[in-house]
Design a protein around this motif. Structure first.
Motif, PDB file in Angstrom:
ATOM      1  N   VAL A   9       0.841  -1.196   0.000  1.00 51.26           N
ATOM      2  CA  VAL A   9       0.000   0.000   0.000  1.00 51.26           C
ATOM      3  C   VAL A   9       0.878   1.249   0.000  1.00 51.26           C
ATOM      4  N   SER A  10       0.563   2.172  -0.896  1.00 51.38           N
ATOM      5  CA  SER A  10       1.272   3.448  -0.969  1.00 51.38           C
ATOM      6  C   SER A  10       0.258   4.578  -1.064  1.00 51.38           C
ATOM      7  N   LYS A  11       0.662   5.743  -0.573  1.00 46.63           N
ATOM      8  CA  LYS A  11      -0.140   6.944  -0.723  1.00 46.63           C
ATOM      9  C   LYS A  11       0.765   8.091  -1.130  1.00 46.63           C
ATOM     10  N   ARG A  12       0.437   8.686  -2.271  1.00 46.96           N
ATOM     11  CA  ARG A  12       1.229   9.802  -2.801  1.00 46.96           C
ATOM     12  C   ARG A  12       0.353  11.033  -2.946  1.00 46.96           C
ATOM     13  N   TYR A  13       0.917  12.168  -2.562  1.00 46.25           N
ATOM     14  CA  TYR A  13       0.284  13.461  -2.787  1.00 46.25           C
ATOM     15  C   TYR A  13       1.187  14.251  -3.724  1.00 46.25           C
ATOM     16  N   VAL A  16       5.019  14.010  -3.274  1.00 49.42           N
ATOM     17  CA  VAL A  16       5.293  13.589  -1.900  1.00 49.42           C
ATOM     18  C   VAL A  16       4.694  12.204  -1.658  1.00 49.42           C
ATOM     19  N   THR A  17       5.535  11.282  -1.176  1.00 49.33           N
ATOM     20  CA  THR A  17       5.075   9.939  -0.829  1.00 49.33           C
ATOM     21  C   THR A  17       4.898   9.872   0.678  1.00 49.33           C
ATOM     22  N   ALA A  18       3.628   9.788   1.123  1.00 46.60           N
ATOM     23  CA  ALA A  18       3.335   9.739   2.555  1.00 46.60           C
ATOM     24  C   ALA A  18       3.524   8.339   3.120  1.00 46.60           C
ATOM     25  N   CYS A  40       5.389  10.882   9.709  1.00 42.40           N
ATOM     26  CA  CYS A  40       6.011   9.660   9.176  1.00 42.40           C
ATOM     27  C   CYS A  40       5.043   8.808   8.361  1.00 42.40           C
ATOM     28  N   GLY A  41       3.730   9.067   8.444  1.00 42.82           N
ATOM     29  CA  GLY A  41       2.765   8.307   7.657  1.00 42.82           C
ATOM     30  C   GLY A  41       1.883   7.381   8.460  1.00 42.82           C
ATOM     31  N   LYS A  42       1.978   7.427   9.785  1.00 39.36           N
ATOM     32  CA  LYS A  42       1.196   6.488  10.597  1.00 39.36           C
ATOM     33  C   LYS A  42      -0.301   6.788  10.552  1.00 39.36           C
ATOM     34  N   SER A  43      -0.690   8.073  10.640  1.00 38.97           N
ATOM     35  CA  SER A  43      -2.109   8.408  10.559  1.00 38.97           C
ATOM     36  C   SER A  43      -2.660   8.153   9.164  1.00 38.97           C
ATOM     37  N   ALA A 205       4.677  -1.416  15.287  1.00 37.32           N
ATOM     38  CA  ALA A 205       5.103  -1.160  13.914  1.00 37.32           C
ATOM     39  C   ALA A 205       5.728   0.229  13.872  1.00 37.32           C
ATOM     40  N   ILE A 206       7.025   0.297  13.615  1.00 35.26           N
ATOM     41  CA  ILE A 206       7.765   1.561  13.643  1.00 35.26           C
ATOM     42  C   ILE A 206       7.933   2.051  12.212  1.00 35.26           C
ATOM     43  N   ILE A 207       7.491   3.290  11.975  1.00 32.95           N
ATOM     44  CA  ILE A 207       7.452   3.869  10.631  1.00 32.95           C
ATOM     45  C   ILE A 207       8.320   5.113  10.604  1.00 32.95           C
ATOM     46  N   ASN A 208       9.033   5.302   9.507  1.00 37.31           N
ATOM     47  CA  ASN A 208       9.803   6.526   9.304  1.00 37.31           C
ATOM     48  C   ASN A 208       9.793   6.874   7.828  1.00 37.31           C
ATOM     49  N   GLY A 209       9.446   8.112   7.522  1.00 38.29           N
ATOM     50  CA  GLY A 209       9.417   8.540   6.135  1.00 38.29           C
ATOM     51  C   GLY A 209       8.476   7.723   5.272  1.00 38.29           C
ATOM     52  N   GLY A 210       7.398   7.228   5.866  1.00 43.78           N
ATOM     53  CA  GLY A 210       6.435   6.440   5.119  1.00 43.78           C
ATOM     54  C   GLY A 210       6.820   4.994   4.912  1.00 43.78           C
ATOM     55  N   VAL A 211       7.955   4.577   5.448  1.00 38.97           N
ATOM     56  CA  VAL A 211       8.466   3.214   5.252  1.00 38.97           C
ATOM     57  C   VAL A 211       8.428   2.462   6.574  1.00 38.97           C
ATOM     58  N   LEU A 212       7.907   1.243   6.544  1.00 42.25           N
ATOM     59  CA  LEU A 212       7.899   0.392   7.728  1.00 42.25           C
ATOM     60  C   LEU A 212       9.322  -0.053   8.032  1.00 42.25           C
ATOM     61  N   GLN A 213       9.799   0.294   9.222  1.00 43.76           N
ATOM     62  CA  GLN A 213      11.171  -0.028   9.605  1.00 43.76           C
ATOM     63  C   GLN A 213      11.274  -1.378  10.304  1.00 43.76           C
ATOM     64  N   GLN A 214      10.309  -1.669  11.187  1.00 43.81           N
ATOM     65  CA  GLN A 214      10.325  -2.929  11.934  1.00 43.81           C
ATOM     66  C   GLN A 214       8.958  -3.130  12.558  1.00 43.81           C
TER      67      GLN A 214
END
Length: 385
Positions: A9-13, A16-18, A40-43, A205-214
């Motif tokens: 799943v991706s969301k782009r504005y 900008v990639t959220a 970071c994209g969590k919401s 679930a840890i997210i940064n810059g829209g990317v799942l880290q761990q």
């Protein structure tokens, strides 16, 4: 069943990639926290699960049903937001039952569900009160009750405790855990507060810059962080990082040397430039302190600032190079080490001390990629004299 699955799943504005290619599986009955810094994209991830935001690509499944194109009302979810948003002209009963009434639910069913929610949330005697007559915690419980009466498959909570004072937040997060266990419902909880995420969740679930880290149980994220970002984000105070290199089973930097460092299990060259050593403040000890278990490395440092905070004492250290303090006027950031000790530790500002690390709690990361290489040096890795 209330399982949730995101597939690529991706969301782009615009440019900008959220959220970027998020794949995530949440089991029925799990309490999962989405945590990360602001923006970071969590919401956005939560909103795509709910259907409030349409993803740019990828698919969302609830109970193995593809709900990608379904509106929120058809997804069998309930949301609790940071803004409680109760109707000010309605009493507690009407606020809690409103969603059921507009769906045409029978009055008998409405009464039963509201009564069950009132008992669960300990709101007895408050059904005829107006929101203005309630405390912040009571209003938050009414908002949760409004979601509970829906009897949804999945609860989605977007920082629901953010507007509460610190003491009430601690109380309400305990209440949320109790309610989630009692209802045995899947819960996805968004927060920027890593302490909330660590204490409440089955997995984080840890997210940064829209990317799942761990995504892992809280203690796994703490003890075995997947990369430098997770290591620095999880834990308060944050992990110390020291950049250096490994050669001949020895980590070396300008100020720190640690023997017995093996990288063979990490599938990288035994000798490697660009390695970052990480150690948490609570895993740094004065060499003079008695330690049960192995220690590794030695750093001579001057004590810059001491912060007593009750049960712990934070000590900011400036490592020395060639017998003098390095970067004495540097801010309390990268050139310092932070040590956490008990308040009875005899240390004074401007004192020069030797400190060492708990060898089982040393982490090594690839400086270029940020990926974790080693978590903890085993005793047998230490060279024998």
């Amino acid at each position: 069943m209330g399982s949730v699955r995101l597939e690529n799943v991706s969301k782009r504005y615009g440019d900008v990639t959220a959220v970027d290619d998020m794949t995530l599986e949440i089991e029925d009955g799990e309490f999962i926290s989405l945590v990360g810094p602001s923006g970071c994209g969590k919401s956005t991830t939560l909103e795509m699960i709910s259907g409030l935001t349409t993803q740019s690509s990828g698919s969302v499944y609830i109970d193995d049903e593809d709900v990608t194109g379904l509106p929120p009302k058809d997804r069998d979810i309930a949301m609790v937001f940071q803004n409680i948003a109760l109707f000010p002209h309605m009493d507690v009963f009407d606020n809690m039952s409103y969603g059921l009434r507009i769906r045409g639910t029978d009055d008998e069913v409405i009464d039963r569900r509201v009564d069950d929610a009132v008992e669960t949330l300990q709101l007895e005697g408050m059904l005829d009160r107006m929101p203005s007559e309630l405390s912040g915690g009571q209003r938050q419980r009414v908002a949760i009750g409004r979601a509970i009466v829906r009897d949804p498959e999945v609860f989605l909570m977007d920082e629901p405790l953010a507007n509460l004072d610190a003491k009430l937040r601690v109380h309400m997060r305990t209440e949320l855990q109790r309610i989630q266990r009692k209802l045995d419902v899947t819960a996805i909880y968004v927060t920027h507060d890593q302490e909330e995420a660590m204490t409440m969740s089955d997995r984080v679930a840890i997210i940064n810059g829209g990317v799942l880290q761990q995504i892992a149980p809280p203690l796994t994220c703490y003890n075995e962080p997947a990369n430098l970002f997770v290591a620095g984000f999880i834990g308060s105070p944050s992990m110390n990082f020291i950049e250096g290199s490994v050669a001949n089973r020895r980590f070396e930097s300008e100020t720190v040397t640690v023997d017995g460092v093996g990288l063979e299990e990490a599938d990288v060259d035994a000798d490697a430039d660009g390695v970052t050593l990480g150690v948490r403040p609570e895993d740094i000890y004065p060499e003079s302190a008695h330690r049960n278990g192995g220690t590794a490395g030695s750093v001579r440092a001057s004590v810059d600032v001491i912060e007593p905070i009750g049960e712990r004492m934070y000590v900011y250290l400036v490592p020395q190079t060639d017998g003098r303090a390095d970067n004495e006027d540097a801010p309390l950031e990268r050139d310092h080490l932070l040590m956490s000790v008990t308040p009875d530790t005899e240390i004074e500002e401007n004192e020069v001390i030797d400190v060492t690390f708990d060898q089982s709690s040393i982490h090594l990361f690839d400086t270029a990629t940020g990926d974790a290489l080693v978590h903890g040096l085993k005793p047998e890795q230490q060279p024998t004299s």
